[in-house]
Scaffold this motif. Structure first.
Motif, PDB file in Angstrom:
ATOM      1  N   TYR A 119     -53.230 -17.992 -25.152  1.00 40.51           N
ATOM      2  CA  TYR A 119     -53.396 -18.119 -23.702  1.00 40.51           C
ATOM      3  C   TYR A 119     -54.045 -16.866 -23.113  1.00 40.51           C
ATOM      4  CZ  TYR A 119     -52.084 -18.056 -18.760  1.00 40.51           C
ATOM      5  OH  TYR A 119     -52.107 -17.952 -17.396  1.00 40.51           O
ATOM      6  N   TRP A 120     -53.508 -15.689 -23.472  1.00 45.41           N
ATOM      7  CA  TRP A 120     -54.045 -14.458 -22.906  1.00 45.41           C
ATOM      8  C   TRP A 120     -55.409 -14.105 -23.480  1.00 45.41           C
ATOM      9  CZ3 TRP A 120     -52.837 -12.920 -18.428  1.00 45.41           C
ATOM     10  CH2 TRP A 120     -51.543 -13.073 -17.935  1.00 45.41           C
ATOM     11  N   GLN A 121     -55.665 -14.465 -24.735  1.00 44.55           N
ATOM     12  CA  GLN A 121     -57.009 -14.285 -25.277  1.00 44.55           C
ATOM     13  C   GLN A 121     -58.020 -15.049 -24.427  1.00 44.55           C
ATOM     14  OE1 GLN A 121     -56.395 -15.644 -29.321  1.00 44.55           O
ATOM     15  NE2 GLN A 121     -56.689 -13.580 -30.151  1.00 44.55           N
ATOM     16  N   HIS A 122     -57.663 -16.284 -24.123  1.00 40.61           N
ATOM     17  CA  HIS A 122     -58.543 -17.114 -23.299  1.00 40.61           C
ATOM     18  C   HIS A 122     -58.734 -16.490 -21.909  1.00 40.61           C
ATOM     19  CE1 HIS A 122     -60.248 -20.725 -21.406  1.00 40.61           C
ATOM     20  NE2 HIS A 122     -59.380 -20.515 -20.419  1.00 40.61           N
ATOM     21  N   CYS A 123     -57.631 -16.125 -21.266  1.00 38.04           N
ATOM     22  CA  CYS A 123     -57.717 -15.624 -19.891  1.00 38.04           C
ATOM     23  C   CYS A 123     -58.468 -14.301 -19.807  1.00 38.04           C
ATOM     24  CB  CYS A 123     -56.320 -15.493 -19.299  1.00 38.04           C
ATOM     25  SG  CYS A 123     -55.509 -17.082 -18.988  1.00 38.04           S
ATOM     26  N   ALA A 159     -60.734 -13.266 -21.931  1.00 37.76           N
ATOM     27  CA  ALA A 159     -62.139 -13.564 -22.202  1.00 37.76           C
ATOM     28  C   ALA A 159     -62.813 -14.126 -20.952  1.00 37.76           C
ATOM     29  CB  ALA A 159     -62.261 -14.547 -23.363  1.00 37.76           C
ATOM     30  N   VAL A 160     -62.105 -14.990 -20.224  1.00 43.15           N
ATOM     31  CA  VAL A 160     -62.657 -15.534 -18.974  1.00 43.15           C
ATOM     32  C   VAL A 160     -62.855 -14.404 -17.957  1.00 43.15           C
ATOM     33  CG1 VAL A 160     -62.243 -17.094 -17.026  1.00 43.15           C
ATOM     34  CG2 VAL A 160     -61.703 -17.840 -19.341  1.00 43.15           C
ATOM     35  N   GLY A 161     -61.887 -13.487 -17.901  1.00 45.70           N
ATOM     36  CA  GLY A 161     -62.022 -12.355 -16.985  1.00 45.70           C
ATOM     37  C   GLY A 161     -63.238 -11.508 -17.290  1.00 45.70           C
ATOM     38  N   LEU A 162     -63.470 -11.226 -18.563  1.00 47.59           N
ATOM     39  CA  LEU A 162     -64.617 -10.408 -18.952  1.00 47.59           C
ATOM     40  C   LEU A 162     -65.929 -11.151 -18.712  1.00 47.59           C
ATOM     41  CD1 LEU A 162     -63.234  -8.814 -22.246  1.00 47.59           C
ATOM     42  CD2 LEU A 162     -63.580  -7.680 -20.042  1.00 47.59           C
ATOM     43  N   ALA A 163     -65.925 -12.470 -18.949  1.00 43.18           N
ATOM     44  CA  ALA A 163     -67.126 -13.262 -18.679  1.00 43.18           C
ATOM     45  C   ALA A 163     -67.424 -13.290 -17.180  1.00 43.18           C
ATOM     46  CB  ALA A 163     -66.949 -14.684 -19.213  1.00 43.18           C
ATOM     47  N   ALA A 164     -66.379 -13.493 -16.380  1.00 43.34           N
ATOM     48  CA  ALA A 164     -66.564 -13.517 -14.926  1.00 43.34           C
ATOM     49  C   ALA A 164     -67.065 -12.172 -14.419  1.00 43.34           C
ATOM     50  CB  ALA A 164     -65.242 -13.896 -14.239  1.00 43.34           C
ATOM     51  N   ASP A 211     -64.812 -19.992 -17.467  1.00 41.39           N
ATOM     52  CA  ASP A 211     -63.776 -20.730 -18.183  1.00 41.39           C
ATOM     53  C   ASP A 211     -64.397 -21.648 -19.234  1.00 41.39           C
ATOM     54  OD1 ASP A 211     -61.266 -21.926 -18.812  1.00 41.39           O
ATOM     55  OD2 ASP A 211     -61.617 -23.503 -17.344  1.00 41.39           O
ATOM     56  N   ILE A 212     -65.394 -22.419 -18.853  1.00 37.53           N
ATOM     57  CA  ILE A 212     -66.003 -23.369 -19.788  1.00 37.53           C
ATOM     58  C   ILE A 212     -66.764 -22.632 -20.880  1.00 37.53           C
ATOM     59  CG2 ILE A 212     -67.669 -25.246 -20.017  1.00 37.53           C
ATOM     60  CD1 ILE A 212     -66.836 -26.134 -17.215  1.00 37.53           C
ATOM     61  N   MET A 213     -67.443 -21.548 -20.527  1.00 34.32           N
ATOM     62  CA  MET A 213     -68.173 -20.770 -21.517  1.00 34.32           C
ATOM     63  C   MET A 213     -67.209 -20.242 -22.589  1.00 34.32           C
ATOM     64  SD  MET A 213     -70.796 -17.609 -20.852  1.00 34.32           S
ATOM     65  CE  MET A 213     -69.963 -17.389 -19.316  1.00 34.32           C
ATOM     66  N   VAL A 214     -66.046 -19.786 -22.169  1.00 39.23           N
ATOM     67  CA  VAL A 214     -65.062 -19.250 -23.111  1.00 39.23           C
ATOM     68  C   VAL A 214     -64.506 -20.367 -23.997  1.00 39.23           C
ATOM     69  CG1 VAL A 214     -62.751 -18.243 -23.238  1.00 39.23           C
ATOM     70  CG2 VAL A 214     -64.491 -17.206 -21.767  1.00 39.23           C
ATOM     71  N   HIS A 215     -64.321 -21.563 -23.435  1.00 45.70           N
ATOM     72  CA  HIS A 215     -63.922 -22.706 -24.251  1.00 45.70           C
ATOM     73  C   HIS A 215     -64.972 -22.974 -25.334  1.00 45.70           C
ATOM     74  CE1 HIS A 215     -60.257 -24.454 -22.595  1.00 45.70           C
ATOM     75  NE2 HIS A 215     -60.692 -24.201 -21.378  1.00 45.70           N
ATOM     76  N   ILE A 216     -66.236 -22.916 -24.953  1.00 45.20           N
ATOM     77  CA  ILE A 216     -67.325 -23.227 -25.877  1.00 45.20           C
ATOM     78  C   ILE A 216     -67.352 -22.250 -27.053  1.00 45.20           C
ATOM     79  CG2 ILE A 216     -69.854 -23.254 -26.116  1.00 45.20           C
ATOM     80  CD1 ILE A 216     -69.969 -24.417 -23.272  1.00 45.20           C
TER      81      ILE A 216
END
Length: 295
Positions: free
Chosen positions: A120-124, A126-131, A239-244
């Motif tokens: 969960y935190w890896q995802h979040c 990663a989304v933070g860094l992408a944003a 969010d979607i980019m990190v999912h991909i």
């Protein structure tokens, strides 16, 4: 509408019961309340923030450790808390202290939920860094707050944590439906109980800025507000980019589709988004450093 959860609770006993359970969450910790007050004061300084951090040696130690980690990636040692705060930035420290405090508010039982905290935190993060990367690029042309984009990224799925802790059966059912029907997780949720709506409710309860609450509440539906909000669009795309690229929160998730309206609002070429995704993969050590902060 920011009051939509409260209105729904008036005529839906089940939702009212869930919200009642969630609102028994502890209020934000005294140190975070103090830091919130410091950050709200335009005349406050790094020294004020350092004084507040020293009240919690564990968090102060995490800030210093992060300043010396791969997240920053500088070749010299940072030995003072003040220098660490200056290097990381006051807003960034505020965001991370908020994240770790929120995490400690939820007592999850791993066997009862499909949500793995590390993933969960890896995802979040990663989304933070992408944003953050998207916002930094856009800041040349738009008055976008880079730190707010980072915060929206790391907090966008807070509703999943709430559901994991207070209604794990509902979260599990949605996850199973998502896998079995091969639709995105958010589309398999009951609208009144979605992680977006619960997350928005918590953000408003904790007095997060309205813009941040909106990004949390609409990160899967940026097109439902016209004109499309830029912070929400950035959170959605990140969010979607990190999912991909493989950082998902639940096994077997179907990746949501990009919103054309969000892409138009951000005005970034697909090639730029691809580069941002590649940089995340190449710099996974930064995500690991952030994970250490919330552990």
């Amino acid at each position: 509408n920011s009051s939509r959860l409260a209105a729904d609770a008036d005529h839906n006993a089940e939702l009212a019961s869930l919200i009642e359970r969630i609102t028994t969450l502890p209020t934000l910790s005294p140190i975070l309340q103090r830091i919130n007050g410091i950050m709200a004061n335009p005349e406050s300084s790094a020294t004020d923030l350092v004084s507040a951090l020293k009240l919690d040696p564990a968090i102060a130690g995490k800030v210093l450790r992060l300043a010396n980690s791969a997240y920053v990636g500088i070749p010299r040692t940072v030995s003072s808390l003040h220098n660490a705060v200056v290097l990381l930035g006051q807003k960034r420290v505020h965001s991370l202290v908020t994240a770790t405090t929120v995490l400690s508010s939820f007592k999850l039982v791993p066997s009862q939920t499909p949500l793995d905290l590390k993933r969960y935190w890896q995802h979040c993060f990663a989304v933070g860094l992408a944003a953050e990367s998207i916002a930094r690029h856009l800041s040349r042309y738009n008055p976008i707050d880079i730190d707010e984009a980072f915060t929206a990224g790391i907090m966008h799925d807070i509703g999943k944590l709430a559901l994991s802790g207070y209604d794990p059966e509902r979260l599990t059912a949605a996850a199973q439906k998502s896998v079995e029907t091969q639709i995105p997780f958010f589309a398999s949720e009951e609208p009144l109980f979605s992680h977006m709506r619960i997350g928005e409710f918590l953000a408003l309860r904790w007095n997060f800025p309205q813009s941040l609450a909106q990004a949390i509440g609409f990160h899967h539906e940026p097109m439902s507000r016209q004109p499309v909000d830029l912070l929400t669009a950035i959170t959605h795309l990140s969010d979607i980019m990190v999912h991909i690229i493989g950082f998902q929160t639940i096994d077997g998730e179907t990746i949501p589709e990009f919103s054309d309206e969000a892409i138009s609002a951000v005005h970034l070429q697909p090639e730029r988004l691809r580069v941002i995704g590649e940089e995340l993969v190449e710099n996974v050590e930064r995500i690991e450093s952030l994970l250490d902060f919330v552990s």
